[in-house]
Design a protein around this motif. Structure first.
Motif, PDB file in Angstrom:
ATOM      1  N   MET A  41     -33.169 -23.736 -35.308  1.00 30.41           N
ATOM      2  CA  MET A  41     -32.991 -24.446 -36.574  1.00 30.41           C
ATOM      3  C   MET A  41     -31.761 -25.354 -36.525  1.00 30.41           C
ATOM      4  N   ASN A  42     -30.693 -24.894 -35.870  1.00 31.03           N
ATOM      5  CA  ASN A  42     -29.514 -25.740 -35.696  1.00 31.03           C
ATOM      6  C   ASN A  42     -29.885 -27.051 -35.014  1.00 31.03           C
ATOM      7  N   ASP A  43     -30.695 -26.958 -33.965  1.00 24.74           N
ATOM      8  CA  ASP A  43     -31.123 -28.163 -33.258  1.00 24.74           C
ATOM      9  C   ASP A  43     -31.865 -29.117 -34.200  1.00 24.74           C
ATOM     10  N   LYS A  44     -32.728 -28.582 -35.029  1.00 22.04           N
ATOM     11  CA  LYS A  44     -33.528 -29.430 -35.910  1.00 22.04           C
ATOM     12  C   LYS A  44     -32.669 -30.164 -36.927  1.00 22.04           C
ATOM     13  N   PHE A  45     -31.537 -29.567 -37.295  1.00 23.21           N
ATOM     14  CA  PHE A  45     -30.675 -30.204 -38.280  1.00 23.21           C
ATOM     15  C   PHE A  45     -29.484 -30.924 -37.650  1.00 23.21           C
ATOM     16  N   GLY A  46     -29.549 -31.165 -36.363  1.00 23.84           N
ATOM     17  CA  GLY A  46     -28.533 -31.984 -35.716  1.00 23.84           C
ATOM     18  C   GLY A  46     -27.185 -31.329 -35.530  1.00 23.84           C
ATOM     19  N   VAL A  47     -27.123 -30.003 -35.561  1.00 20.53           N
ATOM     20  CA  VAL A  47     -25.864 -29.296 -35.309  1.00 20.53           C
ATOM     21  C   VAL A  47     -25.396 -29.601 -33.888  1.00 20.53           C
ATOM     22  N   GLN A  48     -24.105 -29.789 -33.706  1.00 21.20           N
ATOM     23  CA  GLN A  48     -23.560 -30.214 -32.417  1.00 21.20           C
ATOM     24  C   GLN A  48     -22.911 -29.096 -31.616  1.00 21.20           C
ATOM     25  N   GLY A  49     -23.119 -27.854 -32.042  1.00 20.86           N
ATOM     26  CA  GLY A  49     -22.586 -26.765 -31.238  1.00 20.86           C
ATOM     27  C   GLY A  49     -22.575 -25.453 -31.987  1.00 20.86           C
ATOM     28  N   GLN A  50     -22.253 -24.397 -31.272  1.00 24.12           N
ATOM     29  CA  GLN A  50     -22.138 -23.045 -31.810  1.00 24.12           C
ATOM     30  C   GLN A  50     -20.889 -22.377 -31.261  1.00 24.12           C
ATOM     31  N   VAL A  51     -20.300 -21.496 -32.078  1.00 25.85           N
ATOM     32  CA  VAL A  51     -19.239 -20.603 -31.626  1.00 25.85           C
ATOM     33  C   VAL A  51     -19.686 -19.193 -32.005  1.00 25.85           C
ATOM     34  N   HIS A  52     -19.615 -18.271 -31.056  1.00 27.25           N
ATOM     35  CA  HIS A  52     -20.186 -16.941 -31.217  1.00 27.25           C
ATOM     36  C   HIS A  52     -19.088 -15.917 -31.500  1.00 27.25           C
ATOM     37  N   PHE A  53     -19.338 -15.088 -32.538  1.00 26.27           N
ATOM     38  CA  PHE A  53     -18.398 -14.022 -32.872  1.00 26.27           C
ATOM     39  C   PHE A  53     -19.013 -12.671 -32.479  1.00 26.27           C
ATOM     40  N   SER A  54     -18.308 -12.006 -31.615  1.00 23.47           N
ATOM     41  CA  SER A  54     -17.149 -12.441 -30.863  1.00 23.47           C
ATOM     42  C   SER A  54     -17.423 -12.211 -29.383  1.00 23.47           C
ATOM     43  N   ALA A  55     -16.378 -12.372 -28.559  1.00 22.75           N
ATOM     44  CA  ALA A  55     -16.565 -12.288 -27.108  1.00 22.75           C
ATOM     45  C   ALA A  55     -17.162 -10.953 -26.675  1.00 22.75           C
ATOM     46  N   LYS A  56     -16.758  -9.879 -27.338  1.00 24.89           N
ATOM     47  CA  LYS A  56     -17.261  -8.557 -26.952  1.00 24.89           C
ATOM     48  C   LYS A  56     -18.769  -8.475 -27.108  1.00 24.89           C
ATOM     49  N   GLN A  57     -19.302  -9.118 -28.163  1.00 21.34           N
ATOM     50  CA  GLN A  57     -20.747  -9.087 -28.365  1.00 21.34           C
ATOM     51  C   GLN A  57     -21.476 -10.004 -27.385  1.00 21.34           C
ATOM     52  N   VAL A  58     -20.848 -11.105 -27.014  1.00 18.87           N
ATOM     53  CA  VAL A  58     -21.441 -11.949 -25.974  1.00 18.87           C
ATOM     54  C   VAL A  58     -21.559 -11.148 -24.683  1.00 18.87           C
ATOM     55  N   ARG A  59     -20.550 -10.366 -24.389  1.00 19.25           N
ATOM     56  CA  ARG A  59     -20.572  -9.547 -23.174  1.00 19.25           C
ATOM     57  C   ARG A  59     -21.601  -8.418 -23.281  1.00 19.25           C
ATOM     58  N   SER A  60     -21.694  -7.775 -24.442  1.00 19.54           N
ATOM     59  CA  SER A  60     -22.572  -6.612 -24.547  1.00 19.54           C
ATOM     60  C   SER A  60     -24.047  -6.994 -24.601  1.00 19.54           C
ATOM     61  N   ASP A  61     -24.357  -8.221 -25.062  1.00 14.61           N
ATOM     62  CA  ASP A  61     -25.745  -8.701 -25.060  1.00 14.61           C
ATOM     63  C   ASP A  61     -26.663  -7.711 -25.774  1.00 14.61           C
ATOM     64  N   ARG A  62     -26.334  -7.383 -27.006  1.00 17.35           N
ATOM     65  CA  ARG A  62     -27.098  -6.393 -27.764  1.00 17.35           C
ATOM     66  C   ARG A  62     -28.574  -6.784 -27.860  1.00 17.35           C
ATOM     67  N   LEU A  63     -29.421  -5.847 -27.547  1.00 11.20           N
ATOM     68  CA  LEU A  63     -30.881  -6.007 -27.591  1.00 11.20           C
ATOM     69  C   LEU A  63     -31.371  -7.164 -26.723  1.00 11.20           C
ATOM     70  N   GLY A  64     -30.524  -7.631 -25.809  1.00 10.09           N
ATOM     71  CA  GLY A  64     -30.900  -8.770 -24.977  1.00 10.09           C
ATOM     72  C   GLY A  64     -30.855 -10.094 -25.716  1.00 10.09           C
ATOM     73  N   SER A  65     -30.204 -10.110 -26.895  1.00  8.93           N
ATOM     74  CA  SER A  65     -30.213 -11.314 -27.734  1.00  8.93           C
ATOM     75  C   SER A  65     -29.482 -12.480 -27.079  1.00  8.93           C
ATOM     76  N   VAL A  66     -28.374 -12.215 -26.391  1.00 12.12           N
ATOM     77  CA  VAL A  66     -27.611 -13.286 -25.757  1.00 12.12           C
ATOM     78  C   VAL A  66     -28.399 -13.890 -24.606  1.00 12.12           C
ATOM     79  N   SER A  67     -28.984 -13.029 -23.775  1.00  8.71           N
ATOM     80  CA  SER A  67     -29.803 -13.545 -22.676  1.00  8.71           C
ATOM     81  C   SER A  67     -30.965 -14.373 -23.211  1.00  8.71           C
ATOM     82  N   ARG A  68     -31.501 -13.953 -24.339  1.00 11.38           N
ATOM     83  CA  ARG A  68     -32.631 -14.666 -24.924  1.00 11.38           C
ATOM     84  C   ARG A  68     -32.231 -16.074 -25.365  1.00 11.38           C
TER      85      ARG A  68
END
Length: 540
Positions: free
Chosen positions: A405-432
């Motif tokens: 949806m961000n892409d469709k509305f022309g958003v120019q980036g994302q920042v993810h909260f937080s680094a620990k969750q990016v590392r843990s990849d809960r439910l494979g969501s980050v890899s997805r």
């Protein structure tokens, strides 16, 4: 935060959980806790036309093919307060802190991020040797300002740049302490004798009462505001940072039954305004003055804020029913965008698509409409930390859908909260979402305000193979701050790697058979120079 209607037992349990989170985290991780996950609903038409997914920018031609690259900021917040992400414990040795940080920046590279947002002033302290603030106890394990004997900021900026990551220094302007026992609370005796909140009692406000009390610099005192600006700008002067970044902590989120006790400064400086208007203007002054002063010191440094996701409910605001930053924490976020006081804004949209109180599919278009026609770039703060909660957050595809949806509305980036969750990849969501949205490297979005010094075309002089099968390109001296490597494909040349100037130019996963490569140089503002002549490899 504004409490939404719930059954009494649910509400009681929620209040207990929230009070615990506030006491333990003190970072606003509970901003979304007042919003229960929605049942699945369809995305409503919000009267804002969605645009097509962003078209990759064209760098030129590589041989006979058009060369394109995505331009998108991709980052994560590295939180230091309460050691949420980094360092993992207080009082670690220099070697251990450095080793942990290297794992974080390597994670950013592995997830194809191009920026990292590091919490360097979480509460009136500093992760660098400062003339204005004591050393952070989240680093040293001490509240007395003890010097750890090294410069973490210099190390962190350098290591980020070696990996071609932008380093955005993340500051909390007005917080002076965190609640005891981990922080000093309102106990002045736990602070160094030369701490500004001890030497300038007229700048000091304790809020709220009780065990969760913190000390704040009073935003209504001009000298206090100037001091916190000077403290943050010290880092701009001393270090090669790429951005100055605030989150949503200006005036504190309200505590039930208590107002922020700024009677003295309001009586002295209110000038006939209502208290709410006066508080908003105090925050506006900080935001505007920081923009002006950063530009005077280093005009290439970006400036952005990550506010709470709701400006106001209804009317000119979003179709929401939650806490309003305008009225509750005196942050007139829309004004900052309209006045062009920021380079980017990162609203924290920590709700699911279809959530009735704050529907991602309704709040996002409001923000897209708000930035339209301004020079302010829109990034979105993504709630990786909520993945795995009950309800719609139990679906690992939720963030993937939000980013589409961000892409469709022309958003120019994302920042993810937080680094620990990016590392843990809960439910494979980050890899997805990485597979769907960060499959290739990306260049930073260009900002028109920033200086332009695009370098001339470099030259590729030869190729070789590394031990892991990667292609290593020999180049003539390349100007600029960084480089971008393109490789031809079936119909166009695409970006396959980026790096800092001086780093080896490598295609990490070349295909079999001959291909052509082109190389460009970029300045520190992301402006790209012309492509090199195509260099074609021989048969494998």
């Amino acid at each position: 935060m504004t409490l939404l209607r719930r059954p009494p037992l649910q509400l009681a349990l929620l209040l207990v959980a929230v009070l615990f989170a506030v006491a333990v985290l003190g970072l606003g991780l509970v901003r979304a806790a007042f919003y229960e996950p929605p049942s699945a609903t369809s995305v409503a038409d919000n009267g804002v036309a969605a645009v097509q997914a962003p078209v990759p920018s064209v760098a030129g031609r590589c041989g006979t093919q058009e060369a394109t690259a995505p331009r998108e900021l991709r980052g994560m917040w590295l939180t230091t307060v309460y050691n949420i992400d980094f360092p993992s414990k207080q009082g670690l040795s220099q070697e251990k802190v450095k080793a942990e940080y290297l794992k974080w920046v390597d994670l950013a590279v592995a997830r194809r991020h191009n920026a990292i947002f590091v919490h360097v002033r979480p509460s009136g302290d500093a992760f660098w040797p400062s003339e204005y603030a004591p050393w952070s106890n989240w680093l040293t394990g001490r509240l007395d300002g003890s010097d750890p004997g090294w410069d973490p900021m210099a190390f962190m900026v350098d290591e980020a740049h070696q990996r071609n990551l932008e380093f955005h220094a993340w500051f909390n302007p007005y917080r002076g302490t965190q609640p005891a026992p981990s922080g000093a609370g309102a106990d002045l005796t736990k602070l160094p004798a030369d701490h500004a909140l001890r030497t300038h009692p007229e700048w000091r406000i304790a809020y709220p009462t009780g065990k969760n009390s913190r000390l704040y610099f009073d935003p209504g005192v001009p000298e206090a505001r100037r001091f916190v600006e000077d403290a943050m700008l010290e880092a701009v002067r001393k270090y090669d940072i790429d951005g100055v970044h605030f989150d949503d902590f200006f005036y504190p989120y309200p505590e039930k039954g208590e107002d922020f006790p700024d009677d003295a400064s309001f009586a002295k400086y209110g000038a006939g305004k209502s208290r709410a208007d006066w508080r908003r203007e105090n925050v506006n002054l900080l935001v505007r003055e920081m923009q002006q002063r950063i530009a005077e010191i280093k005009p290439w440094v970006k400036y952005g804020i990550s506010p709470f996701g709701i400006w106001r409910n209804g009317g000119e605001g979003s179709d929401t029913k939650g806490l309003e930053s305008y009225d509750t924490i005196y942050a007139d976020t829309r004004k900052w965008v309209r006045e062009g006081w920021l380079d980017y804004i990162v609203p924290q949209l920590y709700w699911t698509i279809g959530f009735d109180k704050a529907d991602y599919a309704k709040v996002l278009p409001w923000w897209a409409k708000t930035v339209k026609g301004t020079s302010v770039q829109l990034y979105i703060g993504m709630a990786d930390y909520r993945v795995g909660e009950k309800g719609d957050w139990s679906d690992p595809a939720e963030l993937d859908r939000q980013m589409a949806m961000n892409d469709k509305f022309g958003v120019q980036g994302q920042v993810h909260f937080s680094a620990k969750q990016v590392r843990s990849d809960r439910l494979g969501s980050v890899s997805r979402y990485q597979k769907a949205h960060y499959a290739t490297p990306a260049l930073q979005p260009r900002m028109e305000r920033l200086p332009v010094a695009a370098p001339p075309a470099p030259r590729i002089t030869g190729v070789g193979r590394g031990e892991k099968g990667e292609t290593i390109l020999a180049t003539a001296a390349t100007e600029g701050v960084s480089w971008a490597l393109y490789r031809t494909g079936e119909s166009r040349a695409t970006l396959v790697a980026t790096g800092r100037a001086g780093a080896a130019v490598v295609d990490p996963a070349p295909p079999s058979g001959p291909v052509s490569y082109c190389l460009s140089g970029l300045d520190r503002s992301g402006n790209e120079g012309p492509l090199s002549e195509a260099f074609t490899t021989g048969p494998s």
